[in-house]
Design a protein around this motif. Structure first.
Motif, PDB file in Angstrom:
ATOM      1  N   GLY A  58      -2.249  21.841   1.509  1.00 30.52           N
ATOM      2  CA  GLY A  58      -1.014  21.414   2.158  1.00 30.52           C
ATOM      3  C   GLY A  58      -0.211  20.428   1.322  1.00 30.52           C
ATOM      4  O   GLY A  58       0.998  20.305   1.500  1.00 30.52           O
ATOM      5  N   GLN A  59      -0.874  19.722   0.403  1.00 30.79           N
ATOM      6  CA  GLN A  59      -0.217  18.661  -0.352  1.00 30.79           C
ATOM      7  C   GLN A  59       0.120  19.075  -1.781  1.00 30.79           C
ATOM      8  O   GLN A  59       0.483  18.234  -2.619  1.00 30.79           O
ATOM      9  N   GLU A  60       0.060  20.351  -2.083  1.00 32.27           N
ATOM     10  CA  GLU A  60       0.132  20.830  -3.464  1.00 32.27           C
ATOM     11  C   GLU A  60       1.426  20.473  -4.191  1.00 32.27           C
ATOM     12  O   GLU A  60       1.421  20.258  -5.404  1.00 32.27           O
ATOM     13  N   ALA A  61       2.534  20.403  -3.474  1.00 36.07           N
ATOM     14  CA  ALA A  61       3.819  20.151  -4.140  1.00 36.07           C
ATOM     15  C   ALA A  61       3.888  18.757  -4.737  1.00 36.07           C
ATOM     16  O   ALA A  61       4.599  18.534  -5.724  1.00 36.07           O
ATOM     17  N   VAL A  62       3.150  17.812  -4.168  1.00 38.71           N
ATOM     18  CA  VAL A  62       3.199  16.440  -4.671  1.00 38.71           C
ATOM     19  C   VAL A  62       2.689  16.378  -6.103  1.00 38.71           C
ATOM     20  O   VAL A  62       3.396  15.953  -7.022  1.00 38.71           O
ATOM     21  N   VAL A  63       1.447  16.816  -6.299  1.00 40.24           N
ATOM     22  CA  VAL A  63       0.850  16.649  -7.621  1.00 40.24           C
ATOM     23  C   VAL A  63       1.486  17.571  -8.661  1.00 40.24           C
ATOM     24  O   VAL A  63       1.681  17.181  -9.811  1.00 40.24           O
ATOM     25  N   VAL A  64       1.851  18.794  -8.266  1.00 42.09           N
ATOM     26  CA  VAL A  64       2.454  19.716  -9.226  1.00 42.09           C
ATOM     27  C   VAL A  64       3.847  19.232  -9.616  1.00 42.09           C
ATOM     28  O   VAL A  64       4.222  19.257 -10.800  1.00 42.09           O
ATOM     29  N   GLY A  65       4.613  18.761  -8.648  1.00 39.53           N
ATOM     30  CA  GLY A  65       5.952  18.269  -8.952  1.00 39.53           C
ATOM     31  C   GLY A  65       5.937  17.051  -9.854  1.00 39.53           C
ATOM     32  O   GLY A  65       6.772  16.920 -10.763  1.00 39.53           O
ATOM     33  N   ILE A  66       4.996  16.153  -9.630  1.00 43.24           N
ATOM     34  CA  ILE A  66       4.885  14.959 -10.473  1.00 43.24           C
ATOM     35  C   ILE A  66       4.397  15.338 -11.870  1.00 43.24           C
ATOM     36  O   ILE A  66       4.919  14.860 -12.885  1.00 43.24           O
ATOM     37  N   GLN A  67       3.407  16.219 -11.935  1.00 52.56           N
ATOM     38  CA  GLN A  67       2.851  16.613 -13.234  1.00 52.56           C
ATOM     39  C   GLN A  67       3.914  17.231 -14.126  1.00 52.56           C
ATOM     40  O   GLN A  67       3.897  17.049 -15.353  1.00 52.56           O
ATOM     41  N   MET A  68       4.862  17.935 -13.526  1.00 47.97           N
ATOM     42  CA  MET A  68       5.933  18.568 -14.295  1.00 47.97           C
ATOM     43  C   MET A  68       6.841  17.543 -14.973  1.00 47.97           C
ATOM     44  O   MET A  68       7.550  17.871 -15.925  1.00 47.97           O
ATOM     45  N   ALA A  69       6.825  16.309 -14.477  1.00 40.57           N
ATOM     46  CA  ALA A  69       7.679  15.266 -15.054  1.00 40.57           C
ATOM     47  C   ALA A  69       6.960  14.440 -16.110  1.00 40.57           C
ATOM     48  O   ALA A  69       7.570  13.550 -16.714  1.00 40.57           O
ATOM     49  N   LEU A  70       5.675  14.733 -16.350  1.00 46.23           N
ATOM     50  CA  LEU A  70       4.876  13.940 -17.280  1.00 46.23           C
ATOM     51  C   LEU A  70       4.793  14.604 -18.646  1.00 46.23           C
ATOM     52  O   LEU A  70       5.209  15.736 -18.830  1.00 46.23           O
ATOM     53  N   LYS A  71       4.226  13.870 -19.603  1.00 46.76           N
ATOM     54  CA  LYS A  71       4.007  14.398 -20.942  1.00 46.76           C
ATOM     55  C   LYS A  71       2.569  14.088 -21.351  1.00 46.76           C
ATOM     56  O   LYS A  71       1.856  13.307 -20.697  1.00 46.76           O
ATOM     57  N   ASP A  72       2.130  14.684 -22.444  1.00 48.19           N
ATOM     58  CA  ASP A  72       0.802  14.411 -22.968  1.00 48.19           C
ATOM     59  C   ASP A  72       0.651  12.916 -23.244  1.00 48.19           C
ATOM     60  O   ASP A  72       1.544  12.298 -23.832  1.00 48.19           O
ATOM     61  N   GLY A  73      -0.468  12.352 -22.821  1.00 43.79           N
ATOM     62  CA  GLY A  73      -0.709  10.928 -23.021  1.00 43.79           C
ATOM     63  C   GLY A  73      -0.538  10.107 -21.768  1.00 43.79           C
ATOM     64  O   GLY A  73      -1.102   9.010 -21.665  1.00 43.79           O
ATOM     65  N   ASP A  74       0.256  10.590 -20.810  1.00 46.03           N
ATOM     66  CA  ASP A  74       0.390   9.888 -19.542  1.00 46.03           C
ATOM     67  C   ASP A  74      -0.941   9.934 -18.800  1.00 46.03           C
ATOM     68  O   ASP A  74      -1.658  10.937 -18.835  1.00 46.03           O
ATOM     69  N   ASP A 224       8.610  19.526  -0.693  1.00 42.86           N
ATOM     70  CA  ASP A 224       9.684  20.163  -1.467  1.00 42.86           C
ATOM     71  C   ASP A 224       9.478  19.815  -2.938  1.00 42.86           C
ATOM     72  O   ASP A 224       9.736  18.692  -3.367  1.00 42.86           O
ATOM     73  N   ILE A 225       9.004  20.763  -3.725  1.00 36.43           N
ATOM     74  CA  ILE A 225       8.633  20.453  -5.103  1.00 36.43           C
ATOM     75  C   ILE A 225       9.821  20.026  -5.952  1.00 36.43           C
ATOM     76  O   ILE A 225       9.682  19.192  -6.851  1.00 36.43           O
ATOM     77  N   ALA A 226      10.994  20.539  -5.662  1.00 33.90           N
ATOM     78  CA  ALA A 226      12.173  20.131  -6.437  1.00 33.90           C
ATOM     79  C   ALA A 226      12.515  18.671  -6.163  1.00 33.90           C
ATOM     80  O   ALA A 226      12.863  17.925  -7.081  1.00 33.90           O
ATOM     81  N   ALA A 227      12.408  18.253  -4.909  1.00 38.93           N
ATOM     82  CA  ALA A 227      12.664  16.861  -4.562  1.00 38.93           C
ATOM     83  C   ALA A 227      11.626  15.943  -5.197  1.00 38.93           C
ATOM     84  O   ALA A 227      11.942  14.855  -5.679  1.00 38.93           O
ATOM     85  N   VAL A 228      10.366  16.393  -5.201  1.00 38.14           N
ATOM     86  CA  VAL A 228       9.299  15.619  -5.832  1.00 38.14           C
ATOM     87  C   VAL A 228       9.569  15.466  -7.321  1.00 38.14           C
ATOM     88  O   VAL A 228       9.479  14.366  -7.887  1.00 38.14           O
ATOM     89  N   HIS A 229       9.909  16.568  -7.980  1.00 42.38           N
ATOM     90  CA  HIS A 229      10.155  16.532  -9.425  1.00 42.38           C
ATOM     91  C   HIS A 229      11.324  15.625  -9.765  1.00 42.38           C
ATOM     92  O   HIS A 229      11.265  14.861 -10.739  1.00 42.38           O
ATOM     93  N   GLU A 230      12.379  15.690  -8.983  1.00 40.49           N
ATOM     94  CA  GLU A 230      13.562  14.863  -9.244  1.00 40.49           C
ATOM     95  C   GLU A 230      13.224  13.380  -9.126  1.00 40.49           C
ATOM     96  O   GLU A 230      13.592  12.566  -9.983  1.00 40.49           O
ATOM     97  N   ALA A 231      12.487  13.014  -8.075  1.00 35.24           N
ATOM     98  CA  ALA A 231      12.120  11.611  -7.876  1.00 35.24           C
ATOM     99  C   ALA A 231      11.138  11.148  -8.949  1.00 35.24           C
ATOM    100  O   ALA A 231      11.237  10.021  -9.460  1.00 35.24           O
TER     101      ALA A 231
END
Length: 336
Positions: A58-74, A224-231
């Motif tokens: 149920g919580q999948e969009a949180v971690v996937v959306g945040i991970q998309m905003a990260l880079k190697d080393g974070d 909402d994965i787009a909202a998560v990624h934007e934030a």
């Protein structure tokens, strides 16, 4: 729609839009977490996973959306509801499932189980069983980033049940004092171990909990994965620029109990069903892709691929050897 163009009308915000390819990858990654967790639940019911097991369904969009905003080393650190973070960080389903089942091929060689596995290679510094304790470790990771003069950030996940722990506020203070590049992510799924946030917290706006220390915060629709990624992109940019910590309250929902031993009688089945029907993060992305012209057959192909990966990791885990009895004494004490 041409490949590579953004699906801006579906993001619901003014920040970075996601391309069709990004939505497709997000669909795959969220579905992998969902199916992996469902399989873990099955293996737990069969007695193949011991101890505690907290599912992320149920919580999948949180971690996937945040991970998309990260880079190697974070750096990433979280609580005991950690399988989703592991998979999103790139840890292999085989290694994670093997650890869940206590096998030597697992990330902690079968000795950590659900709540205690790590991957230095993927910069995943663990699930942790003590409520809120990982937050203080998260600012330690952020301090290391700043000390080494990198622009890497630390993500410290914790739930609404941990939001009022003392060590969390101590971490806010130190992170703000030293302007540490740490993003505090509250995964507010509305319920702690057996109590709603409405009954457990005098503050009903957890995103404002960092205000006494001047930490900016936002409340986001975590379904909402787009909202998560934007934030997340905004928070990451803030930290990389040396402006100090940031707080994100992700409003999300867990479909299962707090752990596998929780019958979740403190909420109505109708409530869970309503969220599944109207706010499911995976179905939301599926509909975005269909509206963008992606064929249903393409999405079914992704589903089949994910199913094969999950079946493979379950088979791998069940056929892997258990740790040698001599391993009981390793990784316990380092003599230096």
């Amino acid at each position: 729609m041409e490949a590579g163009k953004t699906i801006a009308q579906k993001t619901g915000g003014n920040g970075p839009s996601l391309t069709r390819e990004q939505f497709t990858q997000a669909f795959h990654d969220m579905l992998l977490i969902r199916r992996f967790e469902e399989k873990a639940g099955q293996l737990y019911g069969m007695g193949l996973i011991g101890g505690f097991c907290h599912l992320y369904i149920g919580q999948e969009a949180v971690v996937v959306g945040i991970q998309m905003a990260l880079k190697d080393g974070d750096k990433i650190i979280t609580s005991y509801r950690d399988h989703g973070q592991m998979l999103a960080a790139g840890m292999t389903p085989r290694g994670v499932m093997a650890e869940l089942t206590g096998r030597a091929t697992g990330y902690s060689h079968g000795k950590g189980g659900s709540m205690h596995m790590f991957s230095r290679e993927k910069n995943f510094y663990g699930g942790h069983g003590i409520v809120g304790a990982q937050v203080a470790l998260g600012i330690g990771l952020a301090f290391a980033n700043k000390y080494r003069e990198t622009d890497e950030v630390s993500i410290a996940y914790f739930g609404d049940g941990a939001a009022n722990q003392g060590q969390v506020y101590e971490s806010f203070n130190l992170a703000a004092l030293h302007k540490l590049p740490c993003i505090f992510v509250i995964e507010n799924n509305l319920y702690g171990m057996g109590t709603s946030i409405e009954r457990a917290s005098a503050s009903h706006e957890l995103w404002r909990n960092g205000e006494p220390w001047g930490i900016p915060g936002r409340r986001i629709d975590g379904m909402d994965i787009a909202a998560v990624h934007e934030a997340a992109s905004e928070a990451v940019a803030h930290c990389r620029a040396g402006k100090g910590p940031y707080l994100l309250e992700m409003m999300t929902y867990r479909y299962r109990g707090h752990s596998m031993s929780d019958p979740a009688k403190y909420r109505k089945r109708e409530e869970v069903d309503a969220v599944r029907k109207t706010r499911d993060p995976i179905e939301h992305v599926r509909q975005i892709l269909l509206d963008a012209g992606v064929e249903d057959t393409a999405l079914r192909s992704i589903e089949n691929d994910v199913k094969a990966v999950v079946n493979d990791c379950a088979e791998f885990a069940q056929t892997s050897p258990e740790p040698d009895p001599a391993e009981l004494y390793t990784d316990v004490l380092l003599e230096a």
